[in-house]
Design a protein around this motif. Structure first.
Motif, mmCIF file in Angstrom:
data_model
loop_
_atom_site.group_PDB
_atom_site.id
_atom_site.type_symbol
_atom_site.label_atom_id
_atom_site.label_comp_id
_atom_site.label_asym_id
_atom_site.label_seq_id
_atom_site.Cartn_x
_atom_site.Cartn_y
_atom_site.Cartn_z
ATOM 1 N N THR A 61 0.575 -1.434 -0.354
ATOM 2 C CA THR A 61 0.371 -0.238 -0.055
ATOM 3 C C THR A 61 0.772 1.575 -0.420
ATOM 4 O OG1 THR A 61 -1.716 1.521 0.742
ATOM 5 C CG2 THR A 61 0.101 0.019 2.735
ATOM 6 N N ARG A 62 0.062 2.616 -0.577
ATOM 7 C CA ARG A 62 0.656 3.840 -0.740
ATOM 8 C C ARG A 62 1.238 4.261 1.042
ATOM 9 N NH1 ARG A 62 3.961 4.878 -4.386
ATOM 10 N NH2 ARG A 62 3.247 5.413 -6.553
ATOM 11 N N PRO A 63 1.604 4.884 1.593
ATOM 12 C CA PRO A 63 1.398 5.701 2.946
ATOM 13 C C PRO A 63 -0.607 6.511 2.639
ATOM 14 C CG PRO A 63 3.771 5.990 2.053
ATOM 15 C CD PRO A 63 3.118 5.122 0.574
ATOM 16 N N SER A 69 -5.801 6.251 3.743
ATOM 17 C CA SER A 69 -3.990 6.306 4.202
ATOM 18 C C SER A 69 -4.092 5.103 5.145
ATOM 19 C CB SER A 69 -3.982 7.369 5.828
ATOM 20 O OG SER A 69 -5.135 6.918 6.783
ATOM 21 N N ALA A 70 -2.560 4.665 4.648
ATOM 22 C CA ALA A 70 -2.480 3.846 4.932
ATOM 23 C C ALA A 70 -2.754 3.321 6.711
ATOM 24 C CB ALA A 70 -0.989 2.778 4.847
ATOM 25 N N GLN A 71 -2.362 4.475 6.953
ATOM 26 C CA GLN A 71 -2.179 4.175 9.364
ATOM 27 C C GLN A 71 -3.981 3.953 9.077
ATOM 28 O OE1 GLN A 71 -1.609 7.915 10.835
ATOM 29 N NE2 GLN A 71 -1.814 7.481 12.768
ATOM 30 N N ILE A 88 4.403 -0.793 3.142
ATOM 31 C CA ILE A 88 3.943 0.398 2.679
ATOM 32 C C ILE A 88 5.084 0.599 1.656
ATOM 33 C CG2 ILE A 88 4.287 2.596 3.607
ATOM 34 C CD1 ILE A 88 2.259 1.482 5.084
ATOM 35 N N PHE A 89 5.689 1.350 0.867
ATOM 36 C CA PHE A 89 5.576 1.307 0.057
ATOM 37 C C PHE A 89 5.532 2.586 -0.355
ATOM 38 C CE2 PHE A 89 2.453 -0.305 -3.271
ATOM 39 C CZ PHE A 89 2.470 0.556 -3.734
ATOM 40 N N TYR A 109 8.658 -1.936 4.810
ATOM 41 C CA TYR A 109 8.823 0.019 4.601
ATOM 42 C C TYR A 109 9.581 -0.677 2.948
ATOM 43 C CZ TYR A 109 8.815 5.607 4.238
ATOM 44 O OH TYR A 109 8.346 6.216 3.716
ATOM 45 N N TRP A 110 8.922 -0.069 1.808
ATOM 46 C CA TRP A 110 10.328 0.147 0.553
ATOM 47 C C TRP A 110 9.805 1.076 -0.061
ATOM 48 C CZ3 TRP A 110 8.121 -5.145 -1.633
ATOM 49 C CH2 TRP A 110 8.522 -5.761 -1.225
#
Length: 491
Positions: A61-63, A69-71, A88-89, A109-110
């Motif tokens: 997923t995108r941030p 939002s990934a949050q 996350i990327f 996290y990428w």
């Protein structure tokens, strides 16, 4: 946008991507070849519905995106049983953002690009087909270019043959191997070669970049953590060493690891056991350790930034890869391989090299080594048309890529506002937006538009690849195309 569901309701074979389509669709084809399915969403509600329905094994997923939002996604993890790992990327990541998401429960996290090579390392081991496509280690065409089999190393130069011979000799052992060399020389390729030719080839190969995360997060990534061990640790997380147990772990850029964590790594190498962050039990692991560095590690030991005892433990078998500029005729061997590869990938006819391009390739210093050569060959394939490949296609100068007569004004017979699409839009057709059609002068905006049209044509409309080729962001390319549509140009 509703979720685009390309799954067959196979939980162990399904992945979910939460992102813009153009940033992830390039990995769908190799996923399909490997026996995996994919879902695509761009909003939280659609993503949650897909997770509950199809039970994906991984989420990428995108941030953050518009309205998502990934949050918020990670906050839903506590409400869904067996919530899949989240990776996350990000286009422009930061250590602070990485720390935030990892503490919220993300698996990793990428930074972009999101590549097949990185994704396949995360796929469930039991689902890895025997014929996974591999872009990292190219196949050889003869015995002189490497051992026959899935993983091959291209190179006939004596320096490469010596390194390859040593790698084959020690591949089946459990000895730690320290692979050194300049950036882009193929250190990770050799690590995969060692794993594939070892007795552990049917087990996991796990890689982690030691420079990507701060010390406390890297410790959690390597050794795992227990639920509640720090803020955001909502569940137990297995570390890379446990995930690689029975197989191989690659510690990339090992010299970037902090001294405190080096001492803990030394204990793992000596005792074969780890302690999860916040844990009270010692966990036994059986892992073969490979490490890479592009720095002078002996110098780091003398400076005191790298532990001497850890260096001795890692340097049981040293493999030092030569720079590409030192490999002579291997340069053309690799260049031809990459050109053939990208011609197949883009569905183009085979291309030859001009004499002056061969001279340029053999005379260049190659500061980026094999990685730089590969990128230049992809550019050359896309820009050379029917060929032959010329040295101008290797330059970082868009003005040099196009022949002087490529920008011709539209003839007087062309109707105002008319546009060409598909096969009607050729590389030698310009779409003027200013200036006189009779002046013979082409404005910068016209040249820019033509370069964009040509790049899209050469990449079959793939905006991400076209943007990379042009050296601009996908957002900039999208804005340019929107401006062109307002003038009547249909792309």
């Amino acid at each position: 946008m509703p979720v685009t569901d390309m799954s067959s309701n196979m939980p162990d074979n399904t992945l979910l991507f939460i992102a813009e389509p153009q940033s992830v669709t390039s990995v769908f084809s190799p996923l399909k070849e490997a026996g995996f399915q994919a879902g695509l969403a761009d909003n939280l509600a659609g993503a949650i519905n897909f997770i509950k329905k199809s039970k994906p094994c991984l989420i990428f997923t995108r941030p953050v995106m518009q309205g998502y939002s990934a949050q918020a996604l990670l906050a839903e993890a506590v409400n869904i049983e067996n919530f899949p790992p989240v990776i996350i990327f990000s286009r422009n990541g930061s250590a602070d953002e990485a720390q935030k998401f990892l503490e919220l429960g993300a698996r990793d996290y990428w930074l972009e690009p999101l590549s097949w090579e990185k994704i396949k390392l995360m796929l469930p081991e039991k689902k890895h087909p025997a014929q996974l496509p591999d872009e990292i280690v190219p196949p050889a065409k003869s015995g002189s270019q490497g051992t026959q089999g899935r993983y091959q190393v291209i190179g006939n130069h004596p320096a490469m043959q010596r390194v390859l011979g040593l790698a084959k000799q020690v591949a089946k052992s459990k000895a730690t191997v320290l692979i050194s060399g300049e950036s882009g020389t193929g250190k990770e390729m050799f690590a995969r070669f060692l794993h594939h030719h070892s007795d552990r080839s049917d087990r996991a190969f796990v890689a982690i970049n030691c420079a990507a995360l701060p010390e406390h997060l890297l410790e959690s990534e390597l050794f795992g953590h227990e639920k509640g061990s720090f803020t955001g640790a909502i569940s137990r997380k297995l570390g890379k060493f446990e995930l690689a147990s029975g197989g191989t772990i690659l510690l990339d850029e090992i010299t970037e690891m902090e001294l405190g964590l080096q001492a803990k790594l030394l204990r793992v190498l000596q005792e074969g056991e780890i302690d999860r962050v916040g844990g009270v039990e010692t966990v036994k692991v059986d892992v073969r350790v490979l490490a890479t560095t592009n720095r002078n590690i002996e110098g780091a030991v003398k400076e005191g930034s790298f532990r001497q005892d850890l260096f001795y433990r890692l340097n049981v078998i040293p493999l030092k890869l030569p720079a590409l500029a030192q490999r002579g005729d291997d340069i053309m061997l690799l260049a031809k391989f990459f050109v053939e590869k990208y011609c197949r990938e883009y569905g183009l006819t085979p291309l030859a090299f001009s004499d002056e391009s061969v001279k340029w390739l053999l005379g260049y210093e190659w500061p980026g080594n094999v990685r730089e050569l590969q990128n230049l060959m992809e550019r050359a394939v896309l820009l050379s048309g029917a060929g032959p490949i010329a040295s101008k296609h290797f330059l970082n100068d868009p003005d040099a890529w196009m022949p002087e007569d490529s920008f011709q004004p539209i003839s007087e017979s062309s109707e105002p506002g008319a546009s060409a699409t598909g096969s009607e839009q050729t590389a030698n057709t310009a779409m003027p937006v200013g200036g006189s059609a009779h002046s013979g002068v082409v404005t910068i905006s016209e040249m820019e538009k033509q370069l964009i049209i040509r790049s899209l044509d050469q990449t079959s409309g793939n905006r991400t690849k076209a943007a990379d080729l042009l050296g601009i962001s996908v957002r900039t390319l999208r804005n340019k195309l929107n401006d062109y549509k307002k003038t009547g140009l249909n792309l």
